[in-house]
Write an enzyme that holds these catalytic residues in place. Sequence first.
Site, PDB file in Angstrom:
ATOM      1  N   HIS A 121       0.846  -1.203   0.000  1.00  0.00           N
ATOM      2  CA  HIS A 121       0.000   0.000   0.000  1.00  0.00           C
ATOM      3  C   HIS A 121       0.874   1.242   0.000  1.00  0.00           C
ATOM      4  CE1 HIS A 121      -0.010   1.537   4.256  1.00  0.00           C
ATOM      5  NE2 HIS A 121       0.130   0.280   4.620  1.00  0.00           N
ATOM      6  N   GLU A 167      -5.375   1.819   1.899  1.00  0.00           N
ATOM      7  CA  GLU A 167      -5.272   0.664   2.816  1.00  0.00           C
ATOM      8  C   GLU A 167      -5.604   1.100   4.236  1.00  0.00           C
ATOM      9  OE1 GLU A 167      -3.380  -2.025   5.803  1.00  0.00           O
ATOM     10  OE2 GLU A 167      -3.012   0.089   5.457  1.00  0.00           O
ATOM     11  N   GLU A 168      -5.139   2.286   4.594  1.00  0.00           N
ATOM     12  CA  GLU A 168      -5.297   2.751   5.976  1.00  0.00           C
ATOM     13  C   GLU A 168      -6.762   3.038   6.324  1.00  0.00           C
ATOM     14  OE1 GLU A 168      -3.017   2.356   7.984  1.00  0.00           O
ATOM     15  OE2 GLU A 168      -1.045   2.683   7.090  1.00  0.00           O
TER      16      GLU A 168
HETATM   17  N1  TRP Z   1      -1.651  -2.809   7.897  1.00  0.00           N
HETATM   18  C1  TRP Z   1      -1.218  -2.092   9.079  1.00  0.00           C
HETATM   19  C2  TRP Z   1      -1.179  -0.646   8.712  1.00  0.00           C
HETATM   20  O1  TRP Z   1      -0.936  -0.337   7.598  1.00  0.00           O
HETATM   21  C3  TRP Z   1       0.139  -2.528   9.536  1.00  0.00           C
HETATM   22  C4  TRP Z   1       0.140  -3.848  10.190  1.00  0.00           C
HETATM   23  C5  TRP Z   1      -0.060  -4.087  11.491  1.00  0.00           C
HETATM   24  C6  TRP Z   1       0.324  -5.111   9.570  1.00  0.00           C
HETATM   25  N2  TRP Z   1       0.010  -5.405  11.734  1.00  0.00           N
HETATM   26  C7  TRP Z   1       0.237  -6.069  10.595  1.00  0.00           C
HETATM   27  C8  TRP Z   1       0.581  -5.519   8.288  1.00  0.00           C
HETATM   28  C9  TRP Z   1       0.383  -7.412  10.315  1.00  0.00           C
HETATM   29  C10 TRP Z   1       0.727  -6.857   8.008  1.00  0.00           C
HETATM   30  C11 TRP Z   1       0.620  -7.818   9.022  1.00  0.00           C
HETATM   31  O2  TRP Z   1      -1.371   0.187   9.538  1.00  0.00           O
HETATM   32 ZN    ZN Z   2       0.569  -0.392   6.460  1.00  0.00          ZN
END
Ligand code: TRP
Ligand code: ZN
Length: 314
Positions: A121, A167-168
């Site tokens: 992302h 994504e966020e």
């Molecule tokens: N996707 C989360 C973000 O962008 C980050 C994240 C937290 C994550 N824990 C995870 C990504 C475990 C992959 C696997 O804020």
């Molecule tokens: Zn992330």
Amino acid sequence: MPLHPIRARLAAAALLAAAGLVASGTTSAGAAPTAAAPDIPVASVKAHLARFQSIATANGGNRAHGRPGYKASLDYVKGKLDAAGFTTAVKQFTSGGATGYNLIADWPGGDTNQVVMAGAHLDSVTAGPGINDNGSGSAAVLETALAVSRAQLKPAKHLRFAWWGAEELGMVGSRNYVNSLATGDRSKISGYLNFDMIGSPNPGYFVYDDDPALEKVFKDYFTGLGIPTEIETEGDGRSDHAPFKSAGIPVGGLFSGADYKKTAAQAAAWGGTAGKPFDACYHSSCDKASNIDDTALDHNSDAIAHAVWELAAS
Ligand code: TRP
Ligand code: ZN
Ligand code: CA
């Protein structure tokens, strides 16, 4: 007298194989030997991160969905890919009243009935520039794609790279992409590899365990480096692989840790500081260019290239 061009090529291939520069296996009679993945220069990955930082600084301090820093990040990545010979497409969607964008880059060639995808992302949270989360994955996937172009790779499978928006906000861009695929096109994706946070300043080495074959490609790579790995256990719902997995597509990926604290056992295995988060700047204004462990970023970038080369060849 000069060698006949085809003989010269065969002689060169034999020399490279003898020197251990390329894998010696050939796919079938007359097929070119499959070269090993190149080393990804971490300095080049860091140059992309420096650009993401400048983009954030020039655009109110972030690269978030619906903010100008997001589109500027996308334009930067797209420009590099277009110049390297990729076929790029910007796919728009709407979320929270703002236009979002995914960037899809196809490397011409390979069997389009067997697509290997790698993605990250590209959006940050609004609180900061998002350099580890997720400039790191975005930059490493970009540099891997550029390495495919430098090698003028002729993979057996078709290669597709993706940078996701929003994504966020709940994996909006990647879900939009998966939903937009016809059922027949979903089944053509043999695997999706996700990279979200791979340069955490107090790093761990976590490998997604969703698909045993994809997990093994990464685990074997780190075993070769002498680095122990752990299974990524924060759950399936937390990044852009989730919509792919829900659609029945095999997924894999790497993660160096977010807000969870490194245990004493993990610090003994990986170095760094026990009792401190893997990334104390997760989702904060201090997730800036200095919030990166170069060694983790380097190993994870090289692991991405290794996986892409290996999975696209077979
Ligand atoms: N996707 C989360 C973000 O962008 C980050 C994240 C937290 C994550 N824990 C995870 C990504 C475990 C992959 C696997 O804020
Ligand atoms: Zn992330
Ligand atoms: Ca490297």
